[in-house]
Design a protein around this motif. Sequence first.
Motif, PDB file in Angstrom:
ATOM      1  N   ASP A 156       6.883   7.149  -0.092  1.00 44.71           N
ATOM      2  CA  ASP A 156       6.799   8.442   0.596  1.00 44.71           C
ATOM      3  C   ASP A 156       8.159   8.718   1.234  1.00 44.71           C
ATOM      4  N   LYS A 203       4.065   4.855  -4.797  1.00 41.20           N
ATOM      5  CA  LYS A 203       3.733   4.337  -3.469  1.00 41.20           C
ATOM      6  C   LYS A 203       4.764   4.739  -2.417  1.00 41.20           C
ATOM      7  N   GLU A 237       0.832  -1.196   0.000  1.00 42.45           N
ATOM      8  CA  GLU A 237       0.000   0.000   0.000  1.00 42.45           C
ATOM      9  C   GLU A 237       0.872   1.253   0.000  1.00 42.45           C
ATOM     10  N   ARG A 238       1.936   1.199   0.810  1.00 40.95           N
ATOM     11  CA  ARG A 238       2.793   2.373   0.971  1.00 40.95           C
ATOM     12  C   ARG A 238       4.157   1.939   1.482  1.00 40.95           C
TER      13      ARG A 238
END
Length: 216
Positions: free
Chosen positions: A120, A118, A55-56
């Motif tokens: 960060d 995705k 997801e991330r």
Amino acid sequence: GYNAGELVGKLGNPWNYVAKRVAIKPYPCGNLQQPAMDKLHEMVVENDIEAHQVERLAVKSLRLMPLNLTYHRPVTGLEGKFSMEFSLASILVLRKAGLMEYSDQVVSRPDDQDAIRKIDYTVFTDEEAEKNGWHLWTTFLDITLKDGRRLSARVDEAKGSANQPMTEDEVAEKFLDCAAFARMPTDRAKKAIDLILDLEKVGDIRELTSLLAMGS
């Protein structure tokens, strides 16, 4: 400096003086990404993570890193070499990041670009680093999976550094990857590795240099 006589007396005396200072980069990009890449590779292999499950991916480093890793949405191979995001995306998607991966064709692939989005990338301050004993290569990784699992890790030094050297097998694997990129036949590259690992028994160095000479 040393004069010639002083140098002759010091060369190879001891050999480990040199060996302890040699570093080999596992990946053909800047030093700054290497610790995070190596740790992420370890995480995805140990937990059998595929890019579509993620997801991330949060990555955090000293604020000086992004001043050099300036490409956050790279689209070319050269930009990828100076991108934390692509370097990690390549590990997520392909579980590798060699010379062939740092190409325009691979960086611009839809699955790599999706993985890049995705990621960060944030930084910690000099004050935080000093307070906690973090340094230039200290990097934090935090993977959030779509099924709710979360995996975190801290890394301070990359494999290949003098304190955490690559094994002979890992160096040989990198050599084979570079040889493939140069279109050297695999059997020729493997023969070169065998000679290098047994170099003290090679009777004529031309046996090795002829294998390594391009176009021969």
